[in-house]
Design a protein around this motif. Structure first.
Motif, mmCIF file in Angstrom:
data_model
loop_
_atom_site.group_PDB
_atom_site.id
_atom_site.type_symbol
_atom_site.label_atom_id
_atom_site.label_comp_id
_atom_site.label_asym_id
_atom_site.label_seq_id
_atom_site.Cartn_x
_atom_site.Cartn_y
_atom_site.Cartn_z
ATOM 1 N N ARG A 125 1.203 -1.316 -0.127
ATOM 2 C CA ARG A 125 0.427 -0.254 -0.469
ATOM 3 C C ARG A 125 0.642 0.897 -0.040
ATOM 4 N NH1 ARG A 125 -2.406 0.422 4.899
ATOM 5 N NH2 ARG A 125 -0.933 2.584 5.809
ATOM 6 N N ARG A 126 2.089 1.598 0.921
ATOM 7 C CA ARG A 126 2.742 2.599 0.520
ATOM 8 C C ARG A 126 3.627 2.110 -0.603
ATOM 9 N NH1 ARG A 126 4.424 0.400 6.026
ATOM 10 N NH2 ARG A 126 3.295 1.844 7.717
ATOM 11 N N GLU A 129 0.757 3.837 -2.445
ATOM 12 C CA GLU A 129 0.927 5.767 -2.931
ATOM 13 C C GLU A 129 2.131 6.261 -3.746
ATOM 14 O OE1 GLU A 129 0.313 6.125 1.692
ATOM 15 O OE2 GLU A 129 -1.648 4.969 1.183
ATOM 16 N N ARG A 130 3.132 6.102 -3.547
ATOM 17 C CA ARG A 130 3.934 6.426 -3.577
ATOM 18 C C ARG A 130 4.405 6.725 -4.640
ATOM 19 N NH1 ARG A 130 9.002 4.332 -0.926
ATOM 20 N NH2 ARG A 130 9.899 4.878 -2.234
ATOM 21 N N PRO A 132 2.101 5.151 -8.206
ATOM 22 C CA PRO A 132 0.524 4.331 -9.028
ATOM 23 C C PRO A 132 0.552 3.751 -9.531
ATOM 24 C CG PRO A 132 0.278 7.270 -7.971
ATOM 25 C CD PRO A 132 1.893 7.147 -8.061
ATOM 26 N N LEU A 135 0.714 0.247 -8.983
ATOM 27 C CA LEU A 135 -0.168 -0.890 -7.553
ATOM 28 C C LEU A 135 -0.568 -2.181 -9.044
ATOM 29 C CD1 LEU A 135 -2.138 -1.144 -5.861
ATOM 30 C CD2 LEU A 135 -3.513 -0.035 -7.520
#
Length: 158
Positions: A125-126, A129-130, A132, A135
């Motif tokens: 998840r981290r 977030e940094r 995209p 993912l």
């Protein structure tokens, strides 16, 4: 081929601010030699807390052999995940030996399995977030990991 691994190492090194190197011998991490006595004392339970600079390794080595058949995105996601897991996992979780338990082939407890899964999800998840764009490759990585699981106990199906 060597250029591929150097480029991947350079990219992950810039993202995480640590030295990253390819290896044909396995995965690993290295801490600053000045901090090794403190890390060993902490691992033995002689010291309860360590300064933040001790928690961050100087570098990570990734296993090229594990990634040879992977595409660029999957290889990059795997190295990102391992580096992120190492950097973002709360340090006391290493104390219970979760990595050694899994890598040595021992049957881990339900608690260790749950902690490992939750920490892996938090790490990804981290990273997402940094970055995209990471993912989708991270999701594909999970699909491959889950596909290869052969549950021995009910908690392994988690």
């Amino acid at each position: 081929m060597k250029e591929r691994w150097r480029a991947l190492a350079s990219l992950v090194s810039e993202e995480f601010g640590i030295e990253v190197q390819p290896s044909y011998e396995g995965w690993g991490a290295g801490w600053d030699p000045r901090h090794l006595p403190l890390i060993e004392a902490w691992a033995r339970g002689e010291v309860e807390s360590v300064p933040p600079e001790v928690r961050k390794p100087r570098g990570v080595v990734f296993n090229v052999v594990d990634l040879m058949r992977s595409g660029e995105d999957l290889a990059l996601s795997t190295v990102r995940h391992e580096a992120g897991y190492l950097l973002f996992t709360h340090f006391p979780h290493w104390r219970i030996g979760q990595r050694e338990v899994f890598r040595a082939g021992y049957v881990p407890t339900s608690f260790v399995v749950l902690i490992a899964v939750l920490e892996s999800l938090k790490t990804d998840r981290r990273i997402a977030e940094r970055i995209p764009a990471a993912l989708e490759p991270l999701r594909r990585r999970y699909s491959e990991v889950i596909r290869d699981i052969k549950p021995s106990y009910p908690h392994h199906q988690l």
